[in-house]
Design a protein around this motif. Sequence first.
Motif, PDB file in Angstrom:
ATOM      1  N   UNK A   1       0.629  -1.373  -0.122  1.00 30.04           N
ATOM      2  CA  UNK A   1      -0.216   0.135  -0.056  1.00 30.04           C
ATOM      3  C   UNK A   1       0.772   1.283   0.013  1.00 30.04           C
ATOM      4  N   UNK A   2       0.293   2.136  -0.632  1.00 32.62           N
ATOM      5  CA  UNK A   2       0.898   3.618  -0.753  1.00 32.62           C
ATOM      6  C   UNK A   2       1.305   4.285   0.809  1.00 32.62           C
ATOM      7  N   UNK A   3       0.631   3.963   1.863  1.00 36.16           N
ATOM      8  CA  UNK A   3       0.698   4.314   3.203  1.00 36.16           C
ATOM      9  C   UNK A   3       1.892   3.521   3.597  1.00 36.16           C
ATOM     10  N   UNK A   4       2.175   2.323   3.340  1.00 36.51           N
ATOM     11  CA  UNK A   4       3.417   1.712   3.891  1.00 36.51           C
ATOM     12  C   UNK A   4       4.565   2.233   3.248  1.00 36.51           C
ATOM     13  N   UNK A   5       4.501   2.455   2.056  1.00 27.90           N
ATOM     14  CA  UNK A   5       5.776   3.156   1.200  1.00 27.90           C
ATOM     15  C   UNK A   5       5.908   4.167   1.710  1.00 27.90           C
ATOM     16  N   UNK A   6       5.055   5.147   2.123  1.00 26.02           N
ATOM     17  CA  UNK A   6       5.289   6.729   2.406  1.00 26.02           C
ATOM     18  C   UNK A   6       5.865   6.682   3.822  1.00 26.02           C
ATOM     19  N   UNK A   7       5.462   5.997   4.652  1.00 30.34           N
ATOM     20  CA  UNK A   7       5.743   5.809   5.963  1.00 30.34           C
ATOM     21  C   UNK A   7       7.132   5.285   6.103  1.00 30.34           C
ATOM     22  N   UNK A   8       7.620   3.945   5.443  1.00 26.79           N
ATOM     23  CA  UNK A   8       8.690   3.501   5.199  1.00 26.79           C
ATOM     24  C   UNK A   8       9.963   4.506   4.671  1.00 26.79           C
ATOM     25  N   UNK A   9       9.471   5.225   3.736  1.00 33.28           N
ATOM     26  CA  UNK A   9      10.535   6.066   3.144  1.00 33.28           C
ATOM     27  C   UNK A   9      10.802   7.365   3.794  1.00 33.28           C
TER      28      UNK A   9
ATOM     29  N   UNK B   1      10.546   7.612   7.213  1.00 31.11           N
ATOM     30  CA  UNK B   1      11.328   6.979   8.404  1.00 31.11           C
ATOM     31  C   UNK B   1      12.751   6.906   8.030  1.00 31.11           C
ATOM     32  N   UNK B   2      13.108   6.277   6.810  1.00 31.26           N
ATOM     33  CA  UNK B   2      14.471   6.159   6.297  1.00 31.26           C
ATOM     34  C   UNK B   2      15.119   7.421   6.097  1.00 31.26           C
ATOM     35  N   UNK B   3      14.526   8.585   5.483  1.00 28.17           N
ATOM     36  CA  UNK B   3      14.904   9.802   5.366  1.00 28.17           C
ATOM     37  C   UNK B   3      15.366  10.302   6.520  1.00 28.17           C
ATOM     38  N   UNK B   4      14.300  10.577   7.586  1.00 26.76           N
ATOM     39  CA  UNK B   4      14.661  11.201   8.883  1.00 26.76           C
ATOM     40  C   UNK B   4      15.672  10.462   9.531  1.00 26.76           C
ATOM     41  N   UNK B   5      15.696   9.007   9.638  1.00 25.02           N
ATOM     42  CA  UNK B   5      16.964   8.288  10.156  1.00 25.02           C
ATOM     43  C   UNK B   5      18.369   8.651   9.398  1.00 25.02           C
ATOM     44  N   UNK B   6      18.129   8.769   8.228  1.00 25.70           N
ATOM     45  CA  UNK B   6      19.504   8.861   7.703  1.00 25.70           C
ATOM     46  C   UNK B   6      19.869  10.492   7.820  1.00 25.70           C
ATOM     47  N   UNK B   7      18.788  11.482   7.887  1.00 23.45           N
ATOM     48  CA  UNK B   7      19.116  12.784   8.407  1.00 23.45           C
ATOM     49  C   UNK B   7      19.827  12.832   9.876  1.00 23.45           C
ATOM     50  N   UNK B   8      19.247  12.187  10.599  1.00 21.61           N
ATOM     51  CA  UNK B   8      19.839  12.315  12.036  1.00 21.61           C
ATOM     52  C   UNK B   8      21.294  11.522  12.065  1.00 21.61           C
ATOM     53  N   UNK B   9      21.435  10.496  11.114  1.00 22.55           N
ATOM     54  CA  UNK B   9      22.744   9.904  11.256  1.00 22.55           C
ATOM     55  C   UNK B   9      23.737  10.881  10.678  1.00 22.55           C
ATOM     56  N   UNK B  10      23.463  11.521   9.364  1.00 23.52           N
ATOM     57  CA  UNK B  10      24.320  12.507   8.825  1.00 23.52           C
ATOM     58  C   UNK B  10      24.531  13.661   9.759  1.00 23.52           C
ATOM     59  N   UNK B  11      23.700  14.259  10.539  1.00 24.44           N
ATOM     60  CA  UNK B  11      23.834  15.172  11.414  1.00 24.44           C
ATOM     61  C   UNK B  11      24.742  14.686  12.395  1.00 24.44           C
ATOM     62  N   UNK B  12      24.471  13.629  13.040  1.00 26.10           N
ATOM     63  CA  UNK B  12      25.572  13.266  14.073  1.00 26.10           C
ATOM     64  C   UNK B  12      26.848  12.942  13.754  1.00 26.10           C
ATOM     65  N   UNK B  13      27.091  12.509  12.354  1.00 22.05           N
ATOM     66  CA  UNK B  13      28.315  12.465  11.873  1.00 22.05           C
ATOM     67  C   UNK B  13      29.014  13.830  11.603  1.00 22.05           C
TER      68      UNK B  13
ATOM     69  N   UNK C   1       7.288   9.981  14.899  1.00 26.00           N
ATOM     70  CA  UNK C   1       6.407  10.694  14.626  1.00 26.00           C
ATOM     71  C   UNK C   1       6.248  11.113  12.894  1.00 26.00           C
ATOM     72  N   UNK C   2       7.421  10.937  12.453  1.00 27.34           N
ATOM     73  CA  UNK C   2       7.382  11.200  11.029  1.00 27.34           C
ATOM     74  C   UNK C   2       6.552  10.026  10.436  1.00 27.34           C
ATOM     75  N   UNK C   3       6.984   8.834  10.810  1.00 32.14           N
ATOM     76  CA  UNK C   3       6.313   7.361  10.526  1.00 32.14           C
ATOM     77  C   UNK C   3       4.982   7.581  10.346  1.00 32.14           C
ATOM     78  N   UNK C   4       4.236   8.000  11.635  1.00 35.96           N
ATOM     79  CA  UNK C   4       2.971   8.275  11.987  1.00 35.96           C
ATOM     80  C   UNK C   4       2.270   9.260  10.839  1.00 35.96           C
ATOM     81  N   UNK C   5       2.911  10.473  10.901  1.00 38.49           N
ATOM     82  CA  UNK C   5       2.314  11.417  10.024  1.00 38.49           C
ATOM     83  C   UNK C   5       2.296  11.193   8.666  1.00 38.49           C
TER      84      UNK C   5
END
Length: 71
Positions: A7-15, A17-29, A55-59
Motif C-alpha cells: 500500500x501507498x501508506x506503507x511505502x510513504x511511512x517507510x520512506x 522514516x528512512x529519510x529522517x533516520x538518515x538525516x539524524x545519522x548524517x547530522x550526528x556524523x 512521529x514522521x512515520x505516523x504522520x
Amino acid sequence: MANAPIEAKVKAATSATFVVSLLIAVLNAVVADDSLLQPLPAWLQALLIAVAPAVVTFLSGWQAQHTPRIR
C-alpha cells in the motif's frame, strides 16, 4: 495475500522514516558532538532523537491515501 501489492501508506511511512533516520545519522556524523541539541537537557535530547522517526512515520502514514484493492 502474500502477493498483494504494498500500500501507498506503507511505502510513504517507510520512506519518510528512512529519510529522517538518515538525516539524524548524517547530522550526528557531521556535528560529532551535542552542540546541535546542546540547549536541551540530555534526557530530552535522547527522547527527541528516538521519537522523531516514529512521529514522521505516523504522520506520513496518516497523510497517505489507501491503495484501492481489487477483489
